[in-house]
Design a protein around this motif. Structure first.
Motif, PDB file in Angstrom:
ATOM      1  N   UNK A 105      -9.946 -64.034 -67.435  1.00  0.00           N
ATOM      2  CA  UNK A 105      -9.407 -62.636 -66.732  1.00  0.00           C
ATOM      3  C   UNK A 105      -8.734 -63.053 -65.616  1.00  0.00           C
ATOM      4  N   UNK A 106      -8.821 -62.287 -64.479  1.00  0.00           N
ATOM      5  CA  UNK A 106      -7.883 -62.307 -63.320  1.00  0.00           C
ATOM      6  C   UNK A 106      -8.051 -61.427 -62.371  1.00  0.00           C
ATOM      7  N   UNK A 107      -7.234 -61.458 -61.474  1.00  0.00           N
ATOM      8  CA  UNK A 107      -7.163 -60.482 -60.073  1.00  0.00           C
ATOM      9  C   UNK A 107      -5.956 -60.223 -59.700  1.00  0.00           C
ATOM     10  N   UNK A 108      -5.732 -59.216 -59.244  1.00  0.00           N
ATOM     11  CA  UNK A 108      -4.709 -58.821 -58.673  1.00  0.00           C
ATOM     12  C   UNK A 108      -4.507 -57.710 -57.560  1.00  0.00           C
ATOM     13  N   UNK A 109      -3.817 -58.029 -56.360  1.00  0.00           N
ATOM     14  CA  UNK A 109      -4.030 -57.369 -55.231  1.00  0.00           C
ATOM     15  C   UNK A 109      -2.590 -56.915 -54.691  1.00  0.00           C
ATOM     16  N   UNK A 110      -2.452 -55.598 -54.246  1.00  0.00           N
ATOM     17  CA  UNK A 110      -1.275 -55.356 -53.579  1.00  0.00           C
ATOM     18  C   UNK A 110      -1.432 -55.028 -52.213  1.00  0.00           C
ATOM     19  N   UNK A 111      -0.188 -55.129 -51.293  1.00  0.00           N
ATOM     20  CA  UNK A 111      -0.169 -54.797 -49.896  1.00  0.00           C
ATOM     21  C   UNK A 111       0.271 -53.132 -49.972  1.00  0.00           C
ATOM     22  N   UNK A 112       0.402 -52.722 -48.755  1.00  0.00           N
ATOM     23  CA  UNK A 112       0.650 -51.496 -48.598  1.00  0.00           C
ATOM     24  C   UNK A 112       2.158 -50.984 -48.534  1.00  0.00           C
ATOM     25  N   UNK A 113       3.004 -51.929 -48.219  1.00  0.00           N
ATOM     26  CA  UNK A 113       4.273 -52.080 -48.661  1.00  0.00           C
ATOM     27  C   UNK A 113       4.982 -51.918 -46.844  1.00  0.00           C
ATOM     28  N   UNK A 114       6.291 -52.427 -46.740  1.00  0.00           N
ATOM     29  CA  UNK A 114       6.805 -52.178 -45.542  1.00  0.00           C
ATOM     30  C   UNK A 114       8.348 -51.858 -45.703  1.00  0.00           C
ATOM     31  N   UNK A 115       8.906 -50.914 -45.142  1.00  0.00           N
ATOM     32  CA  UNK A 115      10.205 -50.271 -45.603  1.00  0.00           C
ATOM     33  C   UNK A 115      11.205 -51.158 -44.840  1.00  0.00           C
TER      34      UNK A 115
END
Length: 120
Positions: A105-115
């Motif tokens: 399987x695996x894992x994926x993570x995201x940040x909240x973003x920067x403009x």
């Protein structure tokens, strides 16, 4: 708790530079490939740059080749995106992404973003 925290965005004039940072915590950073995505208003999220877990390989979207550089410091659990010769079309929210794939399987993570806004 897994966190990806982007920083370094802002307003810059065309031709200028910015360096984005993404600080990771809550997982084994060196096991993960890291990527920067961006999403402009009304457009789909697109992959900008990617780097393998130990930094041996990088890839870039054609639109940023020669202008952007992705790098990582596994000792600091941080990935960077150096952006030079910025253009108005680079304006977008930039997101940090961590990806690990395994045979089960695996894992994926995201940040909240920067403009990032490129404008005169």
């Amino acid at each position: 708790q897994v966190q990806l925290v982007e920083s370094g965005g802002g307003l810059v004039q065309p031709g200028g530079s910015l360096r984005l940072s993404c600080a990771a915590s809550g997982f084994t950073f060196s096991f993960y490939a890291m990527r920067w995505y961006r999403q402009a208003p009304g457009k789909e999220r697109e992959l900008v740059a990617a780097i393998t877990s130990y930094g041996g390989n990088t890839n870039y979207a054609d639109s940023v080749k020669g202008r952007f550089t992705i790098s990582r410091d596994n000792a600091k659990n941080t990935v960077y995106l150096q952006m030079n010769s910025l253009k108005p079309e680079d304006t977008a929210v930039y997101y940090c992404n961590a990806l690990r794939t395994t045979s089960t399987g695996g894992s994926i993570y995201w940040g909240q973003g920067t403009q990032v806004t490129v404008s005169s």
